[in-house]
Design a protein around this motif. Sequence first.
Motif, PDB file in Angstrom:
ATOM      1  N   CYS A 133      -4.586   3.647  31.347  1.00 23.18           N
ATOM      2  CA  CYS A 133      -3.317   2.995  30.997  1.00 23.18           C
ATOM      3  C   CYS A 133      -3.447   1.478  30.930  1.00 23.18           C
ATOM      4  CB  CYS A 133      -2.224   3.383  31.992  1.00 23.18           C
ATOM      5  SG  CYS A 133      -2.507   2.800  33.686  1.00 23.18           S
ATOM      6  N   GLY A 134      -4.392   0.897  31.672  1.00 25.24           N
ATOM      7  CA  GLY A 134      -4.588  -0.547  31.646  1.00 25.24           C
ATOM      8  C   GLY A 134      -3.428  -1.333  32.223  1.00 25.24           C
ATOM      9  N   MET A 135      -2.673  -0.730  33.131  1.00 25.15           N
ATOM     10  CA  MET A 135      -1.506  -1.383  33.719  1.00 25.15           C
ATOM     11  C   MET A 135      -1.851  -1.947  35.095  1.00 25.15           C
ATOM     12  SD  MET A 135       1.317   1.530  32.648  1.00 25.15           S
ATOM     13  CE  MET A 135       2.642   0.688  33.515  1.00 25.15           C
ATOM     14  N   GLU A 136      -1.309  -3.121  35.390  1.00 26.32           N
ATOM     15  CA  GLU A 136      -1.543  -3.738  36.690  1.00 26.32           C
ATOM     16  C   GLU A 136      -0.824  -2.956  37.787  1.00 26.32           C
ATOM     17  OE1 GLU A 136      -0.477  -7.817  36.675  1.00 26.32           O
ATOM     18  OE2 GLU A 136      -1.910  -8.382  35.104  1.00 26.32           O
ATOM     19  N   ASN A 137      -1.447  -2.924  38.949  1.00 25.59           N
ATOM     20  CA  ASN A 137      -0.884  -2.271  40.138  1.00 25.59           C
ATOM     21  C   ASN A 137      -0.685  -0.765  39.957  1.00 25.59           C
ATOM     22  OD1 ASN A 137      -0.687  -4.823  41.434  1.00 25.59           O
ATOM     23  ND2 ASN A 137       1.275  -5.189  40.393  1.00 25.59           N
ATOM     24  N   VAL A 138      -1.379  -0.174  38.987  1.00 27.03           N
ATOM     25  CA  VAL A 138      -1.348   1.276  38.800  1.00 27.03           C
ATOM     26  C   VAL A 138      -2.782   1.790  38.886  1.00 27.03           C
ATOM     27  CG1 VAL A 138      -0.751   3.194  37.282  1.00 27.03           C
ATOM     28  CG2 VAL A 138       0.690   1.148  37.330  1.00 27.03           C
ATOM     29  N   THR A 139      -3.041   2.661  39.840  1.00 23.46           N
ATOM     30  CA  THR A 139      -4.392   3.165  40.067  1.00 23.46           C
ATOM     31  C   THR A 139      -4.831   4.092  38.942  1.00 23.46           C
ATOM     32  OG1 THR A 139      -4.023   3.079  42.455  1.00 23.46           O
ATOM     33  CG2 THR A 139      -5.891   4.388  41.679  1.00 23.46           C
ATOM     34  N   ASP A 140      -6.017   3.832  38.413  1.00 23.91           N
ATOM     35  CA  ASP A 140      -6.577   4.696  37.372  1.00 23.91           C
ATOM     36  C   ASP A 140      -7.361   5.819  38.046  1.00 23.91           C
ATOM     37  OD1 ASP A 140      -8.010   5.902  35.285  1.00 23.91           O
ATOM     38  OD2 ASP A 140      -8.034   4.037  34.132  1.00 23.91           O
ATOM     39  N   PHE A 141      -6.790   7.015  38.060  1.00 19.27           N
ATOM     40  CA  PHE A 141      -7.424   8.168  38.698  1.00 19.27           C
ATOM     41  C   PHE A 141      -8.406   8.887  37.774  1.00 19.27           C
ATOM     42  CE2 PHE A 141      -3.486   8.556  41.540  1.00 19.27           C
ATOM     43  CZ  PHE A 141      -4.115   7.897  42.584  1.00 19.27           C
ATOM     44  N   GLY A 142      -8.416   8.534  36.496  1.00 19.05           N
ATOM     45  CA  GLY A 142      -9.271   9.233  35.547  1.00 19.05           C
ATOM     46  C   GLY A 142      -8.629  10.525  35.063  1.00 19.05           C
ATOM     47  N   HIS A 143      -9.287  11.178  34.105  1.00 17.72           N
ATOM     48  CA  HIS A 143      -8.687  12.364  33.493  1.00 17.72           C
ATOM     49  C   HIS A 143      -8.798  13.604  34.366  1.00 17.72           C
ATOM     50  CE1 HIS A 143     -12.909  12.088  32.070  1.00 17.72           C
ATOM     51  NE2 HIS A 143     -12.919  13.384  32.305  1.00 17.72           N
ATOM     52  N   TYR A 144      -9.788  13.657  35.291  1.00 15.22           N
ATOM     53  CA  TYR A 144      -9.938  14.847  36.131  1.00 15.22           C
ATOM     54  C   TYR A 144      -8.729  15.071  37.031  1.00 15.22           C
ATOM     55  CZ  TYR A 144     -14.827  15.555  34.886  1.00 15.22           C
ATOM     56  OH  TYR A 144     -15.979  15.815  34.200  1.00 15.22           O
ATOM     57  N   TYR A 145      -8.115  14.005  37.467  1.00 18.50           N
ATOM     58  CA  TYR A 145      -6.978  14.125  38.383  1.00 18.50           C
ATOM     59  C   TYR A 145      -5.853  14.935  37.738  1.00 18.50           C
ATOM     60  CZ  TYR A 145      -3.222  12.750  41.577  1.00 18.50           C
ATOM     61  OH  TYR A 145      -2.178  12.766  42.474  1.00 18.50           O
ATOM     62  N   GLY A 146      -5.439  14.522  36.550  1.00 20.62           N
ATOM     63  CA  GLY A 146      -4.374  15.245  35.864  1.00 20.62           C
ATOM     64  C   GLY A 146      -4.793  16.630  35.426  1.00 20.62           C
ATOM     65  N   TYR A 147      -6.044  16.758  35.010  1.00 20.41           N
ATOM     66  CA  TYR A 147      -6.555  18.051  34.543  1.00 20.41           C
ATOM     67  C   TYR A 147      -6.495  19.093  35.656  1.00 20.41           C
ATOM     68  CZ  TYR A 147      -9.763  21.241  32.119  1.00 20.41           C
ATOM     69  OH  TYR A 147     -10.333  22.326  31.502  1.00 20.41           O
ATOM     70  N   LYS A 148      -6.976  18.731  36.843  1.00 19.38           N
ATOM     71  CA  LYS A 148      -6.989  19.671  37.963  1.00 19.38           C
ATOM     72  C   LYS A 148      -5.574  20.013  38.421  1.00 19.38           C
ATOM     73  CE  LYS A 148      -9.778  17.159  40.448  1.00 19.38           C
ATOM     74  NZ  LYS A 148     -10.642  16.692  41.572  1.00 19.38           N
ATOM     75  N   LYS A 149      -4.717  18.997  38.485  1.00 17.93           N
ATOM     76  CA  LYS A 149      -3.340  19.230  38.924  1.00 17.93           C
ATOM     77  C   LYS A 149      -2.607  20.161  37.957  1.00 17.93           C
ATOM     78  CE  LYS A 149      -2.482  16.295  42.506  1.00 17.93           C
ATOM     79  NZ  LYS A 149      -1.608  16.481  43.685  1.00 17.93           N
ATOM     80  N   ALA A 150      -2.775  19.923  36.664  1.00 18.63           N
ATOM     81  CA  ALA A 150      -2.085  20.733  35.662  1.00 18.63           C
ATOM     82  C   ALA A 150      -2.575  22.175  35.683  1.00 18.63           C
ATOM     83  CB  ALA A 150      -2.281  20.118  34.278  1.00 18.63           C
ATOM     84  N   PHE A 151      -3.883  22.362  35.784  1.00 18.89           N
ATOM     85  CA  PHE A 151      -4.433  23.715  35.830  1.00 18.89           C
ATOM     86  C   PHE A 151      -3.988  24.445  37.093  1.00 18.89           C
ATOM     87  CE2 PHE A 151      -7.295  23.566  32.226  1.00 18.89           C
ATOM     88  CZ  PHE A 151      -7.508  24.905  31.967  1.00 18.89           C
ATOM     89  N   ARG A 152      -3.979  23.740  38.217  1.00 22.57           N
ATOM     90  CA  ARG A 152      -3.578  24.380  39.472  1.00 22.57           C
ATOM     91  C   ARG A 152      -2.128  24.857  39.390  1.00 22.57           C
ATOM     92  NH1 ARG A 152      -4.834  20.550  42.684  1.00 22.57           N
ATOM     93  NH2 ARG A 152      -6.894  21.357  43.221  1.00 22.57           N
ATOM     94  N   LEU A 153      -1.253  24.017  38.849  1.00 19.51           N
ATOM     95  CA  LEU A 153       0.152  24.400  38.722  1.00 19.51           C
ATOM     96  C   LEU A 153       0.308  25.582  37.779  1.00 19.51           C
ATOM     97  CD1 LEU A 153       3.060  23.599  39.548  1.00 19.51           C
ATOM     98  CD2 LEU A 153       3.150  22.210  37.461  1.00 19.51           C
ATOM     99  N   HIS A 154      -0.447  25.564  36.693  1.00 21.46           N
ATOM    100  CA  HIS A 154      -0.395  26.649  35.719  1.00 21.46           C
ATOM    101  C   HIS A 154      -0.823  27.972  36.354  1.00 21.46           C
ATOM    102  CE1 HIS A 154      -0.929  27.790  31.260  1.00 21.46           C
ATOM    103  NE2 HIS A 154      -1.013  28.896  31.960  1.00 21.46           N
TER     104      HIS A 154
END
Length: 218
Positions: A193-214
């Motif tokens: 995202c390139g935003m200040e004060n926002v931690t870049d977790f990378g794509h694995y973070y969202g990928y794992k969370k989305a799959f787990r919820l699914h």
Amino acid sequence: MRFPMGSSMLLLMLPLSLMRNSHESSSPVLSSVSNLNITETEKRCDIFSGKWIPHPEGPYYNNETCNLIIAFVGDSVGRNQMRSLLCLLNHVSQPEDISHRYSSDVAYFKRYFYADYNFTLGNLWSPYFVRANDADQNGHSYNSIMKLHLDEVDEAWASQVESFDIVIISAGHWFFRPVLYYENNQLVGCNKCGMENVTDFGHYYGYKKAFRLHLELL
């Protein structure tokens, strides 16, 4: 292989790029498989030697009782898989497009019914599995930033999936684009995202969370 009446099956299609770039040294699944001890009976077994044994009760399913429904849920990988299957099945039977009975968006939510075999094939578009919407002030584009609510399923597929017997899910490359991660309606991080004060977790973070919820919902 036979499945009991009323059973369901889930198939996963994982992108090789995500698996190849994993920082884990080895897969726990592969490690456990490699450590299995093969018994002497298994060593002697030859599946090409023997005779077919008829089952006197007949198959569990036939053209009158099957009513099997298969759904491809996810991104364009699943959609292309469904189209390939349609091409193969067209050599045997022509389906009826019944998409309009279930959705007004018939371009992304498809259902085909094979009356000759009482069989339905469907495709539900949900590239993130979770609720997603545009976050870019300039509007949607190929690389525009998206909001992903990682603790909320995408109702576009979740509201229909219970009617399917077999679900084949696929997702991957959409998670590489810029996204903002939300949990409990709060911004917790992002990917590219390139935003200040926002931690870049990378794509694995969202990928794992989305799959787990699914998978929890299924």
